[in-house]
Motif scaffolding. Structure first.
Motif, PDB file in Angstrom:
ATOM      1  N   TYR A  46       0.835  -1.201   0.000  1.00 50.43           N
ATOM      2  CA  TYR A  46       0.000   0.000   0.000  1.00 50.43           C
ATOM      3  C   TYR A  46       0.874   1.257   0.000  1.00 50.43           C
ATOM      4  CZ  TYR A  46      -3.670  -3.225   1.766  1.00 50.43           C
ATOM      5  OH  TYR A  46      -4.555  -4.254   1.954  1.00 50.43           O
ATOM      6  N   LEU A  47       1.914   1.239   0.811  1.00 51.56           N
ATOM      7  CA  LEU A  47       2.808   2.408   0.886  1.00 51.56           C
ATOM      8  C   LEU A  47       3.512   2.634  -0.451  1.00 51.56           C
ATOM      9  CD1 LEU A  47       3.821   4.600   2.792  1.00 51.56           C
ATOM     10  CD2 LEU A  47       5.652   3.051   3.481  1.00 51.56           C
ATOM     11  N   ALA A  48       3.976   1.560  -1.085  1.00 51.40           N
ATOM     12  CA  ALA A  48       4.612   1.689  -2.405  1.00 51.40           C
ATOM     13  C   ALA A  48       3.637   2.293  -3.403  1.00 51.40           C
ATOM     14  CB  ALA A  48       5.110   0.326  -2.887  1.00 51.40           C
ATOM     15  N   ALA A  49       2.373   1.880  -3.328  1.00 52.58           N
ATOM     16  CA  ALA A  49       1.362   2.398  -4.253  1.00 52.58           C
ATOM     17  C   ALA A  49       1.083   3.878  -4.034  1.00 52.58           C
ATOM     18  CB  ALA A  49       0.073   1.593  -4.121  1.00 52.58           C
ATOM     19  N   CYS A  50       1.382   4.365  -2.853  1.00 55.73           N
ATOM     20  CA  CYS A  50       1.180   5.790  -2.538  1.00 55.73           C
ATOM     21  C   CYS A  50       2.401   6.645  -2.853  1.00 55.73           C
ATOM     22  CB  CYS A  50       0.834   5.958  -1.060  1.00 55.73           C
ATOM     23  SG  CYS A  50      -0.712   5.180  -0.589  1.00 55.73           S
ATOM     24  N   LEU A  51       3.543   6.021  -3.060  1.00 51.84           N
ATOM     25  CA  LEU A  51       4.787   6.770  -3.266  1.00 51.84           C
ATOM     26  C   LEU A  51       5.348   6.650  -4.681  1.00 51.84           C
ATOM     27  CD1 LEU A  51       6.640   5.924   0.080  1.00 51.84           C
ATOM     28  CD2 LEU A  51       5.378   8.014  -0.495  1.00 51.84           C
ATOM     29  N   LEU A  52       5.068   5.547  -5.349  1.00 50.17           N
ATOM     30  CA  LEU A  52       5.673   5.278  -6.655  1.00 50.17           C
ATOM     31  C   LEU A  52       4.646   5.401  -7.781  1.00 50.17           C
ATOM     32  CD1 LEU A  52       7.687   2.076  -5.706  1.00 50.17           C
ATOM     33  CD2 LEU A  52       8.671   4.263  -6.410  1.00 50.17           C
ATOM     34  N   ILE A  87      -3.907  -5.116  -6.114  1.00 46.80           N
ATOM     35  CA  ILE A  87      -4.275  -4.331  -4.930  1.00 46.80           C
ATOM     36  C   ILE A  87      -3.600  -2.962  -4.878  1.00 46.80           C
ATOM     37  CG2 ILE A  87      -4.920  -6.359  -3.585  1.00 46.80           C
ATOM     38  CD1 ILE A  87      -2.326  -5.954  -1.950  1.00 46.80           C
ATOM     39  N   CYS A  88      -2.700  -2.689  -5.792  1.00 45.30           N
ATOM     40  CA  CYS A  88      -2.116  -1.341  -5.897  1.00 45.30           C
ATOM     41  C   CYS A  88      -3.066  -0.359  -6.568  1.00 45.30           C
ATOM     42  CB  CYS A  88      -0.804  -1.383  -6.687  1.00 45.30           C
ATOM     43  SG  CYS A  88       0.532  -2.238  -5.852  1.00 45.30           S
ATOM     44  N   LEU A  89      -3.983  -0.862  -7.360  1.00 42.22           N
ATOM     45  CA  LEU A  89      -4.825  -0.015  -8.204  1.00 42.22           C
ATOM     46  C   LEU A  89      -5.683   1.012  -7.465  1.00 42.22           C
ATOM     47  CD1 LEU A  89      -5.913  -2.657 -10.868  1.00 42.22           C
ATOM     48  CD2 LEU A  89      -4.200  -0.836 -11.117  1.00 42.22           C
ATOM     49  N   PRO A  90      -6.261   0.708  -6.297  1.00 42.46           N
ATOM     50  CA  PRO A  90      -7.141   1.710  -5.683  1.00 42.46           C
ATOM     51  C   PRO A  90      -6.425   2.862  -4.968  1.00 42.46           C
ATOM     52  CG  PRO A  90      -7.286  -0.371  -4.490  1.00 42.46           C
ATOM     53  CD  PRO A  90      -6.380  -0.593  -5.662  1.00 42.46           C
ATOM     54  N   PHE A  91      -5.112   2.859  -4.935  1.00 43.15           N
ATOM     55  CA  PHE A  91      -4.371   3.902  -4.219  1.00 43.15           C
ATOM     56  C   PHE A  91      -3.947   5.022  -5.165  1.00 43.15           C
ATOM     57  CE2 PHE A  91      -3.995   0.137  -1.664  1.00 43.15           C
ATOM     58  CZ  PHE A  91      -4.177   0.620  -0.377  1.00 43.15           C
ATOM     59  N   THR A  92      -3.660   6.183  -4.589  1.00 48.92           N
ATOM     60  CA  THR A  92      -3.151   7.301  -5.381  1.00 48.92           C
ATOM     61  C   THR A  92      -1.875   7.841  -4.755  1.00 48.92           C
ATOM     62  OG1 THR A  92      -3.645   9.434  -6.385  1.00 48.92           O
ATOM     63  CG2 THR A  92      -4.487   9.089  -4.159  1.00 48.92           C
ATOM     64  N   ARG A  93      -1.014   8.364  -5.581  1.00 52.58           N
ATOM     65  CA  ARG A  93       0.170   9.057  -5.092  1.00 52.58           C
ATOM     66  C   ARG A  93       0.064  10.536  -5.393  1.00 52.58           C
ATOM     67  NH1 ARG A  93       4.915   9.885  -7.866  1.00 52.58           N
ATOM     68  NH2 ARG A  93       4.651  10.036 -10.088  1.00 52.58           N
ATOM     69  N   LYS A  94      -1.079  10.978  -5.928  1.00 54.17           N
ATOM     70  CA  LYS A  94      -1.263  12.359  -6.348  1.00 54.17           C
ATOM     71  C   LYS A  94      -1.619  13.304  -5.207  1.00 54.17           C
ATOM     72  CE  LYS A  94      -2.256  10.995 -11.014  1.00 54.17           C
ATOM     73  NZ  LYS A  94      -3.214  10.773 -12.045  1.00 54.17           N
ATOM     74  N   SER A  95      -1.980  12.765  -4.079  1.00 53.79           N
ATOM     75  CA  SER A  95      -2.278  13.592  -2.920  1.00 53.79           C
ATOM     76  C   SER A  95      -0.974  14.014  -2.238  1.00 53.79           C
ATOM     77  CB  SER A  95      -3.133  12.798  -1.930  1.00 53.79           C
ATOM     78  OG  SER A  95      -3.303  13.507  -0.730  1.00 53.79           O
ATOM     79  N   GLU A  96      -1.000  15.149  -1.572  1.00 54.13           N
ATOM     80  CA  GLU A  96       0.191  15.593  -0.832  1.00 54.13           C
ATOM     81  C   GLU A  96       0.499  14.666   0.331  1.00 54.13           C
ATOM     82  OE1 GLU A  96       0.616  19.620   0.481  1.00 54.13           O
ATOM     83  OE2 GLU A  96      -0.317  20.382  -1.358  1.00 54.13           O
ATOM     84  N   LYS A  97      -0.520  14.083   0.895  1.00 51.06           N
ATOM     85  CA  LYS A  97      -0.377  13.192   2.045  1.00 51.06           C
ATOM     86  C   LYS A  97      -0.614  11.744   1.615  1.00 51.06           C
ATOM     87  CE  LYS A  97      -0.606  16.382   5.505  1.00 51.06           C
ATOM     88  NZ  LYS A  97       0.375  16.504   6.504  1.00 51.06           N
ATOM     89  N   VAL A  98       0.070  10.838   2.293  1.00 50.64           N
ATOM     90  CA  VAL A  98      -0.158   9.414   2.060  1.00 50.64           C
ATOM     91  C   VAL A  98      -1.472   9.004   2.701  1.00 50.64           C
ATOM     92  CG1 VAL A  98       0.707   7.088   2.539  1.00 50.64           C
ATOM     93  CG2 VAL A  98       2.300   8.891   1.860  1.00 50.64           C
ATOM     94  N   LEU A  99      -1.694   9.478   3.914  1.00 52.70           N
ATOM     95  CA  LEU A  99      -2.912   9.144   4.650  1.00 52.70           C
ATOM     96  C   LEU A  99      -3.992  10.173   4.302  1.00 52.70           C
ATOM     97  CD1 LEU A  99      -3.822   6.961   6.579  1.00 52.70           C
ATOM     98  CD2 LEU A  99      -3.218   8.440   8.478  1.00 52.70           C
ATOM     99  N   CYS A 100      -4.614   9.962   3.151  1.00 52.83           N
ATOM    100  CA  CYS A 100      -5.673  10.843   2.669  1.00 52.83           C
ATOM    101  C   CYS A 100      -6.945  10.014   2.485  1.00 52.83           C
ATOM    102  CB  CYS A 100      -5.262  11.513   1.363  1.00 52.83           C
ATOM    103  SG  CYS A 100      -5.038  10.352  -0.010  1.00 52.83           S
TER     104      CYS A 100
END
Length: 169
Positions: A46-52, A87-100
């Motif tokens: 999940y974290l990788a999906a939010c950063l990469l 399971i990476c698909l529903p995450f975004t890295r476009k937000s300024e925060k990871v926990l959005c």
């Protein structure tokens, strides 16, 4: 994308894949009586999906998870390769925060998609629908643990501003 950005993403994805493999196969690896095991490797996916960027995150999750299965339960490796990428698909890295809000919803979606897919694979492996529910419940428990760990990690990443330093446009 510039060559140095590609290299940075590739190296970061490789580090994530290694960390996902180790946390899935060995760190807090708790076998379940229903089969399978509880681990916190999905938190790192999940974290990788939010950063990469998405292809790099999917590769990190798929490779890390599949390698862990090759070390612990080889028959699941191919299914894991596919499921961990999905399971990476529903995450975004476009937000300024990871926990959005988007990533919290993503965590819930991934936490339901993963057990559902693993349960269907278990039905295929065993040839009986009786295998669906135990696999679903076991993987759901594992997903809840990973979600909690992800939330803690995401909060820490946001608190120290790590996303700005790790993410590449």
């Amino acid at each position: 994308m510039k060559e140095n950005e590609k290299l940075r993403n590739l190296v970061t994805a490789a580090i994530f894949a290694a960390a996902i493999c180790v946390t899935t196969a060995y760190i807090l690896h708790i076998p379940l009586p229903t089969g399978g095991y509880v681990h916190v490797g999905d938190a790192l996916i999940y974290l990788a999906a939010c950063l990469l960027p998405l292809p790099y995150a999917m590769a990190a999750g798929a490779i890390g998870g599949a390698l862990a299965d090759l070390l612990t339960a080889p028959m699941w490796a191919l299914a894991t390769f596919i499921i961990k990428a999905i399971i990476c698909l529903p995450f975004t890295r476009k937000s300024e925060k990871v926990l959005c809000a988007h990533n919290i919803v993503g965590m819930v979606i991934a936490g339901l998609v993963s057990p559902t897919l693993y349960a269907f694979v278990n039905v295929f492996f065993t040839g009986t629908w009786d295998a669906f529910l135990p696999q679903f419940v076991g993987t759901l428990i594992q997903g809840v643990g990973s979600a909690v760990v992800f939330a803690v990690l995401a909060y820490g990443v946001d608190k120290v501003g790590l996303k700005r330093r790790v993410s590449v446009a």
